[in-house]
Design an enzyme around this catalytic site. Structure first.
Site, mmCIF file in Angstrom:
data_model
loop_
_atom_site.group_PDB
_atom_site.id
_atom_site.type_symbol
_atom_site.label_atom_id
_atom_site.label_comp_id
_atom_site.label_asym_id
_atom_site.label_seq_id
_atom_site.Cartn_x
_atom_site.Cartn_y
_atom_site.Cartn_z
ATOM 1 N N TYR A 1 25.051 -15.377 2.794
ATOM 2 C CA TYR A 1 23.965 -14.656 2.454
ATOM 3 C C TYR A 1 24.441 -13.684 1.638
ATOM 4 C CZ TYR A 1 20.726 -10.784 2.666
ATOM 5 O OH TYR A 1 19.901 -9.836 2.234
ATOM 6 N N SER B 1 21.424 -5.906 -1.978
ATOM 7 C CA SER B 1 21.614 -5.450 -0.965
ATOM 8 C C SER B 1 23.002 -4.510 -1.093
ATOM 9 C CB SER B 1 21.975 -6.335 0.019
ATOM 10 O OG SER B 1 22.530 -5.871 1.136
ATOM 11 N N LYS C 1 23.453 -12.761 -2.844
ATOM 12 C CA LYS C 1 22.978 -11.574 -3.537
ATOM 13 C C LYS C 1 23.908 -11.203 -4.730
ATOM 14 C CE LYS C 1 19.589 -10.913 -1.023
ATOM 15 N NZ LYS C 1 18.415 -11.243 -1.695
HETATM 16 P P1 NAD Z 1 11.524 -11.427 5.114
HETATM 17 O O1 NAD Z 1 11.932 -12.747 5.785
HETATM 18 O O2 NAD Z 1 10.445 -10.944 6.113
HETATM 19 O O3 NAD Z 1 10.553 -11.887 3.859
HETATM 20 C C1 NAD Z 1 10.913 -13.092 3.074
HETATM 21 C C2 NAD Z 1 9.818 -13.883 2.699
HETATM 22 O O4 NAD Z 1 10.223 -14.531 1.728
HETATM 23 C C3 NAD Z 1 9.145 -14.420 3.889
HETATM 24 O O5 NAD Z 1 8.031 -14.351 3.898
HETATM 25 C C4 NAD Z 1 9.492 -15.889 3.457
HETATM 26 O O6 NAD Z 1 8.411 -16.632 4.189
HETATM 27 C C5 NAD Z 1 9.358 -15.908 2.200
HETATM 28 N N1 NAD Z 1 10.153 -17.021 1.463
HETATM 29 C C6 NAD Z 1 11.683 -17.377 1.719
HETATM 30 N N2 NAD Z 1 12.022 -18.533 1.193
HETATM 31 C C7 NAD Z 1 10.817 -18.759 0.172
HETATM 32 C C8 NAD Z 1 10.706 -19.862 -0.522
HETATM 33 N N3 NAD Z 1 11.625 -20.647 -1.062
HETATM 34 N N4 NAD Z 1 9.336 -19.962 -1.159
HETATM 35 C C9 NAD Z 1 8.435 -19.067 -0.875
HETATM 36 N N5 NAD Z 1 8.560 -18.000 0.068
HETATM 37 C C10 NAD Z 1 9.851 -17.896 0.784
HETATM 38 O O7 NAD Z 1 12.743 -10.504 4.684
HETATM 39 P P2 NAD Z 1 12.755 -9.038 4.109
HETATM 40 O O8 NAD Z 1 13.311 -8.336 5.200
HETATM 41 O O9 NAD Z 1 11.290 -8.493 3.802
HETATM 42 O O10 NAD Z 1 13.662 -9.256 2.930
HETATM 43 C C11 NAD Z 1 13.119 -9.199 1.709
HETATM 44 C C12 NAD Z 1 14.402 -9.417 0.669
HETATM 45 O O11 NAD Z 1 15.012 -8.263 0.796
HETATM 46 C C13 NAD Z 1 15.087 -10.670 0.852
HETATM 47 O O12 NAD Z 1 15.690 -11.025 -0.348
HETATM 48 C C14 NAD Z 1 16.457 -9.952 1.625
HETATM 49 O O13 NAD Z 1 17.422 -10.834 1.386
HETATM 50 C C15 NAD Z 1 16.310 -8.608 0.850
HETATM 51 N N6 NAD Z 1 16.974 -7.453 2.022
HETATM 52 C C16 NAD Z 1 16.452 -7.370 3.151
HETATM 53 C C17 NAD Z 1 17.306 -6.505 3.792
HETATM 54 C C18 NAD Z 1 16.751 -6.323 5.525
HETATM 55 O O14 NAD Z 1 17.472 -5.739 6.142
HETATM 56 N N7 NAD Z 1 15.452 -6.729 5.712
HETATM 57 C C19 NAD Z 1 18.409 -5.603 3.357
HETATM 58 C C20 NAD Z 1 18.725 -5.820 2.160
HETATM 59 C C21 NAD Z 1 18.049 -6.908 1.291
#
Ligand code: NAD
Length: 342
Positions: free
Chosen positions: A150, A125, A154
């Site tokens: 959080y 991120s 990262k």
């Molecule tokens: P999201 O919560 O929609 O998707 C994450 C998925 O991981 C979920 O479906 C959840 O059920 C699953 N999950 C979490 N812990 C788990 C575990 N221990 N075992 C199995 N499954 C598990 O989030 P997103 O927005 O799709 O983000 C995806 C990635 O991108 C994350 O790592 C997040 O930190 C990173 N990210 C997101 C953003 C944003 O704004 N959405 C920005 C920067 C980075």
């Protein structure tokens, strides 16, 4: 065609990436424990691509389950690791929940693949930059002290990956530093499913517009930006998904930069909160109800990315603009109202 493990593949960014992997001829294998997503997403993906992805429901923090899965899937050549908790505010209230989930899931995966050659793409991120000293921020900018547990997961995960890649030598890793992912698939069949009150601007806008929430609060109009509201680099989730396919392809070719690398994934331009509100109104014809509130603790003033490294070395660039982001997010909100995912 290559089988790619997509952890968190039923989540917001993961589901769009599964679609783009299928479009590019890959076979995604989804692992998710559905802690923040809905199993119905798999059928939605099938409506878009014609293929319901292979799905395994388990918690990546369960070391035995990860080992059993990896032993049963000898032909996986790449991993895209999305699975993590991501709510910044909740991570401040419950840091151990975040450190436990985000670290154990990563470490279990790395341990299970210790002796297998594999390409690894990690969801990082732009929060690692904090408030950068120079804009647009390049990948060479220093990582600033994290503002939340959080954000710290990262930063430390990037270190774990670079050190492990250096020591192991049998796999290559790319961390993609996302800017602000928004929008939804153009079919409106998949999109973001925020739990509770959205902490991010665009889902709050769409929920407010449809009547699920009250007025939008613009957190601060006294920042040192052209209109005083905070500026971010918003990236369409479909463009972001395609960046993962580009990263897998780079690793398949062999990354000339070595076995650990980072890329900014944004559009390279910033939009203020007030500009986003205006873009939503103009592109959807829906008027928004918003008011100015105080700054929110932990928010940086402005950040947008220099994306020249991704453009040149990853061969990827964002194609969709802020109007596409707003239109698709609104279409998805309207779809959800009529078709709640079960
Ligand atoms: P999201 O919560 O929609 O998707 C994450 C998925 O991981 C979920 O479906 C959840 O059920 C699953 N999950 C979490 N812990 C788990 C575990 N221990 N075992 C199995 N499954 C598990 O989030 P997103 O927005 O799709 O983000 C995806 C990635 O991108 C994350 O790592 C997040 O930190 C990173 N990210 C997101 C953003 C944003 O704004 N959405 C920005 C920067 C980075």
């Amino acid at each position: 065609m290559s089988r790619i493990l997509v952890t968190g593949g039923t989540g917001y960014i993961g589901s769009h990436t599964v679609v783009e992997l299928q479009n590019a001829g890959y076979t995604p294998v989804v692992v998710d424990n559905l802690s923040n997503s809905n199993v119905g997403v798999l059928d939605q993906i099938a409506k878009i691509t014609g293929t319901r992805p292979e799905f395994h429901n388990f918690d990546l923090c369960d070391e035995g389950a990860v080992r059993a899965f990896v032993a049963g899937q000898p032909d996986i050549t790449g991993i895209i690791h999305f699975a993590a908790y991501k709510a910044v505010g909740e991570s401040v209230q419950q840091p151990l929940k975040y450190y436990h989930n985000n670290f154990f899931s990563l470490i279990n995966l790395l341990n299970a693949y210790r002796d297998k050659p594999v390409n690894f793409v990690f969801s990082s991120s732009c929060t690692v930059y904090g408030q950068p000293d120079e804009l647009p921020v390049t990948e060479a900018a220093p990582v600033k002290r994290a503002e939340s547990p959080y954000g710290n997961t990262k930063q430390v995960a990037e270190e774990i990956l670079s050190e492990t890649a250096a020591a192991a030598g049998n796999y290559q890793v790319v961390s993609l530093r996302y800017f602000n992912p928004v929008g939804a698939h153009d079919t409106a069949l998949i999109g973001e499913l925020p739990l509770g009150v959205p902490q991010n601007l665009v889902p709050f806008i769409t929920q407010s517009a449809i009547g699920k929430r009250g007025p939008i609060t613009v957190f601060g109009n006294d920042y040192n930006t052209p209109d005083g509201s905070a500026v971010r680099d918003y990236i369409h989730v479909v463009d972001l998904a395609k960046a993962h396919v580009a990263a897998i392809k780079l690793l398949e070719r062999g990354n000339p930069n070595g076995n650990y690398d980072v890329f900014n994934i944004g559009t390279g331009t910033g939009n203020s909160v007030l500009e986003v509100i205006l873009a939503f109104e103009e592109s959807t014809g829906v008027a928004l109800n918003y008011r100015i509130g105080p700054r929110r603790t932990g928010d940086v003033e402005q950040v947008w990315g220099d994306v020249s490294k991704s453009t040149v070395e990853l061969g990827w660039r964002a194609e969709l603009g802020i109007a596409d982001m707003m239109r698709s997010a609104w279409k998805w909100e309207q779809y959800l109202q009529d078709h709640p995912l079960t």
